[in-house]
Design an enzyme around this catalytic site. Structure first.
Site, mmCIF file in Angstrom:
data_model
loop_
_atom_site.group_PDB
_atom_site.id
_atom_site.type_symbol
_atom_site.label_atom_id
_atom_site.label_comp_id
_atom_site.label_asym_id
_atom_site.label_seq_id
_atom_site.Cartn_x
_atom_site.Cartn_y
_atom_site.Cartn_z
ATOM 1 N N ARG A 45 0.822 -1.218 0.000
ATOM 2 C CA ARG A 45 0.000 0.000 0.000
ATOM 3 C C ARG A 45 0.857 1.270 0.000
ATOM 4 O O ARG A 45 0.411 2.308 -0.471
ATOM 5 C CB ARG A 45 -0.904 0.014 1.245
ATOM 6 C CG ARG A 45 -1.975 -1.045 1.200
ATOM 7 C CD ARG A 45 -2.627 -1.203 2.552
ATOM 8 N NE ARG A 45 -1.647 -1.540 3.585
ATOM 9 C CZ ARG A 45 -1.931 -1.770 4.853
ATOM 10 N NH1 ARG A 45 -3.180 -1.698 5.257
ATOM 11 N NH2 ARG A 45 -0.986 -2.075 5.722
ATOM 12 N N LYS A 148 2.404 -19.399 4.150
ATOM 13 C CA LYS A 148 1.766 -20.020 5.295
ATOM 14 C C LYS A 148 1.379 -18.931 6.296
ATOM 15 O O LYS A 148 1.968 -17.860 6.249
ATOM 16 C CB LYS A 148 2.689 -21.049 5.929
ATOM 17 C CG LYS A 148 3.960 -20.434 6.512
ATOM 18 C CD LYS A 148 4.585 -21.274 7.564
ATOM 19 C CE LYS A 148 3.874 -21.168 8.893
ATOM 20 N NZ LYS A 148 4.766 -21.043 10.049
ATOM 21 N N GLU A 216 13.982 -25.275 18.611
ATOM 22 C CA GLU A 216 14.490 -23.932 18.318
ATOM 23 C C GLU A 216 14.939 -23.259 19.606
ATOM 24 O O GLU A 216 14.321 -23.454 20.660
ATOM 25 C CB GLU A 216 13.398 -23.083 17.675
ATOM 26 C CG GLU A 216 12.949 -23.587 16.315
ATOM 27 C CD GLU A 216 11.989 -22.601 15.670
ATOM 28 O OE1 GLU A 216 12.449 -21.824 14.829
ATOM 29 O OE2 GLU A 216 10.803 -22.600 16.017
ATOM 30 N N ASP A 236 1.883 -23.465 14.240
ATOM 31 C CA ASP A 236 3.000 -22.774 13.599
ATOM 32 C C ASP A 236 4.025 -23.758 13.025
ATOM 33 O O ASP A 236 4.634 -23.491 11.989
ATOM 34 C CB ASP A 236 3.681 -21.859 14.639
ATOM 35 C CG ASP A 236 4.795 -21.018 14.040
ATOM 36 O OD1 ASP A 236 4.546 -20.361 13.021
ATOM 37 O OD2 ASP A 236 5.910 -21.026 14.594
ATOM 38 N N HIS A 241 5.490 -27.931 8.973
ATOM 39 C CA HIS A 241 6.849 -28.450 8.814
ATOM 40 C C HIS A 241 7.000 -29.877 9.363
ATOM 41 O O HIS A 241 7.551 -30.753 8.692
ATOM 42 C CB HIS A 241 7.854 -27.534 9.495
ATOM 43 C CG HIS A 241 7.713 -26.083 9.125
ATOM 44 N ND1 HIS A 241 7.408 -25.673 7.847
ATOM 45 C CD2 HIS A 241 7.833 -24.943 9.858
ATOM 46 C CE1 HIS A 241 7.353 -24.332 7.818
ATOM 47 N NE2 HIS A 241 7.602 -23.883 9.029
ATOM 48 N N LYS A 338 9.913 -23.687 21.218
ATOM 49 C CA LYS A 338 10.732 -22.457 21.209
ATOM 50 C C LYS A 338 11.508 -22.376 22.520
ATOM 51 O O LYS A 338 11.106 -22.977 23.526
ATOM 52 C CB LYS A 338 9.824 -21.225 21.131
ATOM 53 C CG LYS A 338 8.939 -21.166 19.907
ATOM 54 C CD LYS A 338 9.639 -20.559 18.737
ATOM 55 C CE LYS A 338 8.694 -20.316 17.584
ATOM 56 N NZ LYS A 338 9.343 -20.438 16.280
HETATM 57 P P1 NDP Z 1 5.132 -8.150 7.222
HETATM 58 O O1 NDP Z 1 4.112 -7.718 8.211
HETATM 59 O O2 NDP Z 1 6.562 -7.851 7.460
HETATM 60 O O3 NDP Z 1 4.766 -7.528 5.791
HETATM 61 C C1 NDP Z 1 3.453 -7.462 5.316
HETATM 62 C C2 NDP Z 1 3.457 -6.772 3.963
HETATM 63 O O4 NDP Z 1 2.118 -6.721 3.473
HETATM 64 C C3 NDP Z 1 3.967 -5.346 3.981
HETATM 65 O O5 NDP Z 1 4.717 -5.147 2.792
HETATM 66 C C4 NDP Z 1 2.688 -4.512 3.927
HETATM 67 O O6 NDP Z 1 3.007 -3.255 3.399
HETATM 68 C C5 NDP Z 1 1.854 -5.393 2.988
HETATM 69 N N1 NDP Z 1 0.411 -5.180 3.037
HETATM 70 C C6 NDP Z 1 -0.385 -5.188 4.121
HETATM 71 N N2 NDP Z 1 -1.663 -4.978 3.756
HETATM 72 C C7 NDP Z 1 -1.674 -4.853 2.414
HETATM 73 C C8 NDP Z 1 -2.689 -4.635 1.452
HETATM 74 N N3 NDP Z 1 -3.960 -4.487 1.807
HETATM 75 N N4 NDP Z 1 -2.337 -4.579 0.149
HETATM 76 C C9 NDP Z 1 -1.032 -4.699 -0.223
HETATM 77 N N5 NDP Z 1 -0.033 -4.911 0.642
HETATM 78 C C10 NDP Z 1 -0.348 -4.994 1.941
HETATM 79 O O7 NDP Z 1 4.894 -9.712 6.997
HETATM 80 P P2 NDP Z 1 5.963 -10.844 6.594
HETATM 81 O O8 NDP Z 1 6.735 -10.380 5.411
HETATM 82 O O9 NDP Z 1 6.705 -11.246 7.811
HETATM 83 O O10 NDP Z 1 5.005 -12.071 6.230
HETATM 84 C C11 NDP Z 1 4.253 -12.128 5.035
HETATM 85 C C12 NDP Z 1 3.619 -13.507 4.918
HETATM 86 O O11 NDP Z 1 4.651 -14.480 4.890
HETATM 87 C C13 NDP Z 1 2.713 -13.909 6.083
HETATM 88 O O12 NDP Z 1 1.685 -14.734 5.604
HETATM 89 C C14 NDP Z 1 3.634 -14.734 6.981
HETATM 90 O O13 NDP Z 1 2.908 -15.651 7.765
HETATM 91 C C15 NDP Z 1 4.470 -15.449 5.931
HETATM 92 N N6 NDP Z 1 5.773 -15.896 6.432
HETATM 93 C C16 NDP Z 1 6.725 -14.990 6.824
HETATM 94 C C17 NDP Z 1 7.959 -15.433 7.260
HETATM 95 C C18 NDP Z 1 9.033 -14.466 7.640
HETATM 96 O O14 NDP Z 1 10.168 -14.930 7.887
HETATM 97 N N7 NDP Z 1 8.759 -13.176 7.707
HETATM 98 C C19 NDP Z 1 8.287 -16.886 7.346
HETATM 99 C C20 NDP Z 1 7.222 -17.744 6.897
HETATM 100 C C21 NDP Z 1 6.025 -17.241 6.452
HETATM 101 P P3 NDP Z 1 2.070 -1.950 3.525
HETATM 102 O O15 NDP Z 1 1.759 -1.769 4.972
HETATM 103 O O16 NDP Z 1 2.904 -0.877 2.903
HETATM 104 O O17 NDP Z 1 0.852 -2.238 2.708
HETATM 105 C C1 BG6 Z 2 8.355 -20.627 10.425
HETATM 106 C C2 BG6 Z 2 7.703 -20.447 11.768
HETATM 107 O O1 BG6 Z 2 7.469 -21.226 9.522
HETATM 108 O O2 BG6 Z 2 9.500 -21.469 10.574
HETATM 109 C C3 BG6 Z 2 8.679 -19.881 12.776
HETATM 110 O O3 BG6 Z 2 6.606 -19.549 11.626
HETATM 111 C C4 BG6 Z 2 9.930 -20.734 12.849
HETATM 112 O O4 BG6 Z 2 8.093 -19.807 14.074
HETATM 113 C C5 BG6 Z 2 10.489 -20.942 11.442
HETATM 114 O O5 BG6 Z 2 10.882 -20.083 13.675
HETATM 115 C C6 BG6 Z 2 11.635 -21.933 11.497
HETATM 116 O O6 BG6 Z 2 12.236 -21.990 10.236
HETATM 117 P P1 BG6 Z 2 13.779 -22.439 10.097
HETATM 118 O O7 BG6 Z 2 13.966 -22.548 8.630
HETATM 119 O O8 BG6 Z 2 14.572 -21.349 10.744
HETATM 120 O O9 BG6 Z 2 13.890 -23.719 10.835
#
Ligand code: NDP
Ligand code: BG6
Length: 491
Positions: A45, A148, A216, A236, A241, A338
């Protein structure tokens, strides 16, 4: 056939995109794994220019990819779009049409968004004609990767599957589980089915129990507390996994490595997991929450974003049964938590003891102690395989000592294992869904997990405390019965 692939990443300003997706795409680019040039369109956004997005990614570029980054960065462009607002998606559609090759380009949409946005985003993409194809052979393919968690229980996962499949075909939908992108997880199938010596032993006749541990040391670092408190260890880690590893360890040989051949076998195993009745859960499942300890000044209930009265588990151990011909009666001991003592993911297959201990006599205690053979698949951070056995200690008498054969990935002259997202993104672009989760797989996993959660909701099941930095609740040891052994403490 299109000469360009477009990757549209929704949630491109988020943690996942910066930390994992862009470095993974860049590494594939640096290793010249893409057969076609890429255009990467970041979407969220917030308004920003192409240059601002590229600059924000700079800190995430690994040193060894710096040189490639300057060649790769120009393929990144930015669009500010709220994924849930239809009119804004029209702007994105116009932008994609205007790019080189327009509708004939191949397109991968990656939804790095919170799960509540998966369905609205796919609905709007579909209503703007962005998911069409390839009805006309001149149009490129259209695929969608969803992150996920996929649902939070069976009914919500079913509803999400139904809703998404109104707009895309199953073969266009790539549900990600990053553990399947890990080399050592993929090696489970190679190890089993490319070696003739292990598979004949891989069944209830020779194996007494199977342990899968995903331990972990991390707890609620960053701002994870609020998300985690709505999920817990079973949603989670176990639903995805741990059960994916179980499926690979326990499945029958597929007829080929084609996506549906592999996934159909995994579904069979997951549906053979015996659901628990609520009144069985306290006996077969142990849950816990970490407490403050000398290694961590806060317990789970004191973490930011966590309800101080939370009943969310940060540790779970399960004694599961698979009701099929190969595994009937063999416990699968699953564990994830964890704030534990050590980070390691490991599969341990414990083989049956010899029928008689000829050297020490068949007393019960000694018989239990004689546990010569187990096979360990080390998934991470140590990567390898270990097979243990007894040998005679040289000298008078017959004293046996445990020894092992081992293999370490680090001994292969192949560099370090590529990050999971590198492989998975490449597979999605190439249309190979073998390492992605099919809709019926995700539902089968939820059905098993829901049966445990129903026990927690309906029965008086204890929540055990464990010190941060420990092995988890002592009570988890009670899931091993008789001579079965104890949880591994890692390599
Ligand atoms: P974040 O909260 O860091 O990022 C969310 C993103 O979504 C931001 O770029 C935000 O930007 C955008 N966003 C939110 N609402 C909207 C909208 N209505 N339209 C367009 N963009 C939008 O989340 P993560 O990156 O951590 O996680 C993303 C997904 O990946 C989740 O489903 C999470 O469960 C999954 N995931 C993440 C992991 C990780 O290591 N981070 C690991 C495994 C899975 P803005 O506010 O500018 O719109
Ligand atoms: C993610 C979980 O899917 O896997 C986290 O949401 C977890 O809670 C992570 O820490 C672990 O991934 P990895 O690759 O570091 O073992």
């Amino acid at each position: 056939m299109a000469d360009i692939s477009q990757i549209v990443i929704f949630g491109a300003s988020g943690d996942l995109t910066s930390r994992k997706l862009i470095p993974a795409l860049l590494r594939n680019f640096a290793e010249q794994r893409f057969h076609k040039p890429l255009q990467i369109i970041g979407v969220s956004r917030s308004a920003r220019s192409d240059v601002e997005w590229r600059e924000s990614l700079d800190e995430w570029i690994p040193d060894d990819l710096r040189a490639a980054w300057s060649g790769f960065a120009p393929s990144l462009s930015w669009r500010a779009v709220d994924a849930s607002v239809g009119e804004q998606t029209q702007g994105l559609a116009d932008h994609l049409e205007a790019l080189a090759e327009g509708r004939t380009a191949n397109r991968l949409f990656y939804l790095a968004l919170k799960p509540s946005l998966f369905a609205p985003t796919i609905r709007t993409l579909s209503s703007h004609g962005l998911l069409d194809g390839p009805k006309d052979p001149k149009l490129g393919w259209r695929r969608v990767v969803v992150e996920k968690p996929f649902g939070r229980d069976l009914p919500s996962a079913r509803a999400l599957n139904r809703e998404l499949l109104e707009h895309v075909r199953e073969d266009q939908l790539f549900r990600i589980d990053h553990y399947l992108g890990k080399e050592t997880v993929q090696n489970i199938l190679s190890f089993r089915f490319q070696n003739a010596i292990f598979e004949p032993l891989w069944n209830r006749k020779h194996i007494e129990s199977v342990e899968i541990s995903v331990c972990e040391t991390v707890a609620m670092e960053g701002k994870r507390g609020a998300y985690y408190d709505s999920a817990g260890a079973i949603r989670d880690m176990v639903q995805n996994h741990v059960l994916q590893i179980l499926a690979l360890v326990a499945m029958e040989p597929p007829t080929s490595m084609a996506a549906d051949a592999v996934r159909s076998e995994k579904v069979k195993v997951l549906t053979a997991l015996r659901p628990m009745r609520p009144d069985q859960v306290a006996e077969h499942v142990v849950r816990g929450q970490y407490l403050a300890s000398p290694v961590r000044d806060r317990g789970y209930l004191e973490e930011e974003g966590v309800d101080p009265a939370s009943s969310t588990e940060t540790f779970v151990a399960v004694r599961a049964q698979i009701d099929n011909w190969r595994w009937s009666g063999i416990p699968f001991l699953l564990r994830s938590g964890k704030a534990l003592h050590k980070r390691y993911t490991e599969v341990v297959l414990r083989f049956r003891t010899p029928p008689l201990d000829l050297l020490a006599g068949p007393s019960e205690g000694e018989h239990c102690a004689l546990r010569p053979n187990d096979l360990r698949l080390l998934i991470q951070p140590e990567e390898g395989v270990r097979l243990s056995f007894l040998v005679k200690r040289p000298g008078p008498g017959m004293t046996m000592v445990k020894s092992e054969l081992g293999f370490d990935y680090s001994d292969l002259d192949a560099g370090s294992s590529p990050p999971a997202y590198q492989r998975l993104l490449l597979d999605a672009i190439e249309g190979n869904a073998t390492l992605f989760i099919r809709g019926d797989e995700v539902e089968a996993a939820w059905a098993f997990v829901d049966s445990i959660r129903a026990g927690w909701d309906q029965e008086d099941v204890p929540m055990f405390g464990y010190e941060a930095g420990s092995h988890g609740p002592e009570e988890a040891n009670n899931l091993f019965v008789g001579c079965e052994g104890t949880w591994s403490i890692g390599p």
